[in-house]
Design an enzyme around this catalytic site. Structure first.
Site, mmCIF file in Angstrom:
data_model
loop_
_atom_site.group_PDB
_atom_site.id
_atom_site.type_symbol
_atom_site.label_atom_id
_atom_site.label_comp_id
_atom_site.label_asym_id
_atom_site.label_seq_id
_atom_site.Cartn_x
_atom_site.Cartn_y
_atom_site.Cartn_z
ATOM 1 N N GLU A 1 1.184 -1.033 0.119
ATOM 2 C CA GLU A 1 0.517 0.368 0.551
ATOM 3 C C GLU A 1 0.745 1.536 0.128
ATOM 4 O OE1 GLU A 1 0.545 -1.906 2.506
ATOM 5 O OE2 GLU A 1 -0.110 -1.113 4.297
ATOM 6 N N SER B 1 8.255 -8.276 5.488
ATOM 7 C CA SER B 1 9.238 -8.682 7.472
ATOM 8 C C SER B 1 9.253 -10.019 7.809
ATOM 9 C CB SER B 1 9.017 -7.823 7.955
ATOM 10 O OG SER B 1 7.384 -7.494 8.175
ATOM 11 N N CYS C 1 16.362 -6.518 1.039
ATOM 12 C CA CYS C 1 16.915 -7.861 2.376
ATOM 13 C C CYS C 1 17.834 -8.381 1.448
ATOM 14 C CB CYS C 1 15.688 -8.386 2.004
ATOM 15 S SG CYS C 1 16.115 -9.403 0.281
ATOM 16 N N GLU D 1 17.037 -5.921 12.151
ATOM 17 C CA GLU D 1 17.391 -5.135 11.029
ATOM 18 C C GLU D 1 16.641 -3.893 10.711
ATOM 19 O OE1 GLU D 1 13.356 -6.754 7.552
ATOM 20 O OE2 GLU D 1 15.364 -6.736 6.793
HETATM 21 P P1 NAD Z 1 5.963 -5.433 6.112
HETATM 22 O O1 NAD Z 1 5.782 -6.724 6.436
HETATM 23 O O2 NAD Z 1 5.442 -4.866 6.697
HETATM 24 O O3 NAD Z 1 4.697 -6.008 4.186
HETATM 25 C C1 NAD Z 1 4.756 -6.839 3.387
HETATM 26 C C2 NAD Z 1 3.120 -6.510 2.901
HETATM 27 O O4 NAD Z 1 2.461 -7.615 3.774
HETATM 28 C C3 NAD Z 1 2.183 -5.968 2.494
HETATM 29 O O5 NAD Z 1 2.189 -5.977 1.165
HETATM 30 C C4 NAD Z 1 1.906 -5.154 3.922
HETATM 31 O O6 NAD Z 1 0.500 -4.678 3.363
HETATM 32 C C5 NAD Z 1 1.352 -6.882 4.440
HETATM 33 N N1 NAD Z 1 1.122 -6.685 5.308
HETATM 34 C C6 NAD Z 1 1.761 -5.775 6.628
HETATM 35 N N2 NAD Z 1 1.698 -6.187 7.432
HETATM 36 C C7 NAD Z 1 0.694 -6.865 7.618
HETATM 37 C C8 NAD Z 1 -0.028 -7.670 9.022
HETATM 38 N N3 NAD Z 1 -0.275 -7.391 10.649
HETATM 39 N N4 NAD Z 1 -1.183 -8.652 7.944
HETATM 40 C C9 NAD Z 1 -1.105 -8.912 7.023
HETATM 41 N N5 NAD Z 1 -0.185 -8.380 6.542
HETATM 42 C C10 NAD Z 1 0.640 -7.166 6.811
HETATM 43 O O7 NAD Z 1 7.366 -5.347 4.788
HETATM 44 P P2 NAD Z 1 7.538 -4.094 3.873
HETATM 45 O O8 NAD Z 1 7.751 -3.100 5.136
HETATM 46 O O9 NAD Z 1 6.814 -4.050 3.320
HETATM 47 O O10 NAD Z 1 8.847 -4.732 3.857
HETATM 48 C C11 NAD Z 1 10.225 -4.944 4.350
HETATM 49 C C12 NAD Z 1 10.715 -6.506 4.650
HETATM 50 O O11 NAD Z 1 10.919 -6.994 3.400
HETATM 51 C C13 NAD Z 1 12.616 -6.063 4.900
HETATM 52 O O12 NAD Z 1 11.903 -6.543 6.367
HETATM 53 C C14 NAD Z 1 12.264 -6.906 4.163
HETATM 54 O O13 NAD Z 1 14.085 -7.300 4.417
HETATM 55 C C15 NAD Z 1 12.109 -7.308 3.873
HETATM 56 N N6 NAD Z 1 11.949 -8.596 1.602
HETATM 57 C C16 NAD Z 1 12.800 -9.836 1.989
HETATM 58 C C17 NAD Z 1 12.933 -9.991 0.539
HETATM 59 C C18 NAD Z 1 13.366 -11.451 0.259
HETATM 60 O O14 NAD Z 1 13.776 -12.141 -0.164
HETATM 61 N N7 NAD Z 1 13.397 -12.355 1.497
HETATM 62 C C19 NAD Z 1 13.366 -9.020 -0.344
HETATM 63 C C20 NAD Z 1 12.198 -7.775 -0.090
HETATM 64 C C21 NAD Z 1 12.209 -7.213 0.949
#
Ligand code: NAD
Length: 485
Positions: free
Chosen positions: A178, A228, A283, A384
């Site tokens: 979002e 995350s 990441c 992180e």
């Molecule tokens: P996030 O976990 O906050 O959000 C990811 C997705 O989950 C979003 O679409 C969000 O709308 C949804 N979301 C968030 N909280 C939620 C909840 N409580 N319940 C249901 N859905 C939820 O992650 P972010 O801040 O958007 O991205 C950064 C994170 O992603 C970092 O931790 C990074 O390391 C990780 N990441 C990992 C990789 C990998 O390959 N392992 C790649 C890119 C990013």
């Protein structure tokens, strides 16, 4: 001036969400609102799932090579719109335009790799498994799959999954972050022009409610998640409870070690991009810099000088080496970690807290920050941060480095800079993270290798892209057959 409102893409049409909850989309370099995004409802999700389900059977019975031809056309259309996608991405996410171009390139490479479906989706056979009985396993598509993705790679990450799912004969729903919904919206405009059959590809914007509706929907077969670690674990558990296939890629805290025999001059540019590229919001970013033995003083001095020399500014400026972080809230979170590092007693060598970019006074900038003499048990060494904050943890030898890596919470990537083959071998053999760089600071597997970590960095077994992904998106149906004379 009214701001653009993002729409969902369902059954080949742009449709307004039924939601009354609306989020803002920002240009992080300017600190300015540029669009709004609906937090769609369960009803919106259900509409997308129904469309995807209705489209499934026709698509599933379309020959794989014909399905691949849609991807060939899509690849051409992406190439034609390459720069426009990259600029949209930088505008809402903040990363440098060259990094955005790299991301779009990696997105397209997944489309290219998926076109190999006619060899990558094949099953296997064995005659005479018993007297006059033959056996074969087909890989069959399963139905509707969905991807839930993070903010840091708004273009590429959905495409670690989508092309493979769809070329295997499944139908698909993307839920963009979002925070950055414009890039995938631009990409779906191109999808729309290419003209996939209605309902094969769908997109629903939103936040937690959309995620939960996808996780609980009985007609969704599987979920690909990237984000995350706490969210990844939640997704994994909830998919277990609702009986779905799941691959859930989580967060990271990557260690980059440098040995005394490393070629510092040749390695420094990629070391700097490892830690500060995408403003540390990768990441695969280096986060903990680990000098081994007596290279420490020299390494730290050169690293800080190179970090200080970087031009920080708007990602759309071709000269910029590091852009802003994604949001005002995330800036506060990163600044909080800098305060924590100071309170924990680490030595702050480069302080990015009061960093200003004159042309963009309202931008969400944090300057490059380096802490030395960080202890492994400090928060800045283990949690992180996801920003341009580097923790230097000095070690005496390679065993200590390996031990440090293998006792971390995360196990996404680990890198080493060295001129010794024996050191490199010992490192890659023993470290737990499943993406390893040797004289490479960002160990990013390309589309034809699997992407994903271990430990708390990945829940599930089949990773993103690579060859194994064809298993995630298919069920192996085994037929055991005999014919009587
Ligand atoms: P996030 O976990 O906050 O959000 C990811 C997705 O989950 C979003 O679409 C969000 O709308 C949804 N979301 C968030 N909280 C939620 C909840 N409580 N319940 C249901 N859905 C939820 O992650 P972010 O801040 O958007 O991205 C950064 C994170 O992603 C970092 O931790 C990074 O390391 C990780 N990441 C990992 C990789 C990998 O390959 N392992 C790649 C890119 C990013």
């Amino acid at each position: 001036m009214s701001l653009p409102v993002m729409k969902n893409y369902i059954k080949g049409e742009w449709v307004e969400s039924k939601s009354t909850t609306i989020g803002d989309v920002w240009n992080p370099a300017q600190g300015e609102k540029i669009a709004t995004v609906p937090y769609s409802t369960e009803e919106d999700v259900d509409q997308a799932v129904q469309a995807a389900q209705e489209a499934f059977w026709d698509w599933r019975t379309t020959p794989p090579l014909t399905r691949a031809r849609y991807l060939f056309r899509l690849k051409d259309a992406f190439e034609e719109n390459f720069e426009d996608i990259a600029r949209t991405l930088t505008t809402e996410q903040g990363k440098c335009i060259d990094e955005a171009r790299g991301e779009v390139r990696r997105m397209i490479e997944n489309v290219e790799h998926a076109t190999g479906v006619t060899t990558l989706m094949t099953g296997y056979t064995l005659e005479d498994i018993a007297k006059d009985i033959d056996c074969y396993g087909h890989r069959q598509p399963m139905g509707v799959f969905a991807a839930i993705v993070p903010y840091n790679f708004p273009g590429m990450v959905p495409w670690w999954f989508l092309p493979y799912a769809v070329v295997c004969g499944n139908t698909f729903i993307v839920k963009p972050s979002e925070q950055v919904p414009m890039t995938q919206t631009r990409i779906f405009e191109i999808v729309d022009e290419v003209g996939f059959p209605e309902g094969v590809l769908n997109m629903v914007h939103g936040s937690r409610d959309v995620v939960n509706a996808l996780l609980d929907h009985p007609d969704i077969e599987g979920i690909s998640f990237v984000g995350s670690s706490p969210t990844a674990k939640y997704i994994y558990q909830r998919c277990g409870a609702t009986g779905k296939r799941v691959q859930a890629l989580g967060g990271a805290k990557n260690i980059v070690a440098v040995t005394p025999d490393a070629n510092l001059e040749a390695g420094m540019p990629s070391l700097i991009t490892s830690f500060f590229g995408c403003t540390g919001q990768r990441c695969l970013s280096g986060s903990v810099l680990v000098p081994v033995g007596d290279v420490a003083d020299q390494l730290v001095e050169k690293f800080v000088a190179a970090a200080q020399a970087m031009k920080v500014g708007s990602g759309l400026d071709e000269q910029t080496a590091m852009g802003p972080v994604v949001s005002a809230a995330h800036k506060q979170r990163v600044l909080g970690y800098i305060e924590k590092g100071i309170a924990e007693g680490a030595q702050l060598l480069l302080d990015g807290r009061d960093f200003k970019v004159a042309e963009y006074p309202d931008g969400f900038f944090v300057g490059p920050t380096v802490f030395d003499h960080v202890k492994p048990d400090m928060a800045i060494a283990g949690e992180e941060i996801f920003g341009p904050v580097v923790s230097v943890v000095r070690t005496k030898d390679l065993d200590e480095v390996i031990d440090l890596i293998n006792t971390r919470n995360y196990a996404n990537a680990a890198c080493i800079y060295t001129s010794s083959g024996a050191t490199a071998r010992k490192f890659k053999y023993h470290v737990k993270p499943s993406m390893v760089g040797i004289n490479i600071g960002i160990a990013a597997p390309m589309s034809f290798f699997p992407f994903g970590g271990a430990g708390n960095s990945m829940f599930g077994d089949i990773k993103g892209h690579g060859q194994e992904i064809f298993h995630f998106f298919t069920d192996t149906k085994v037929v055991i057959e005999r014919w009587f004379e």
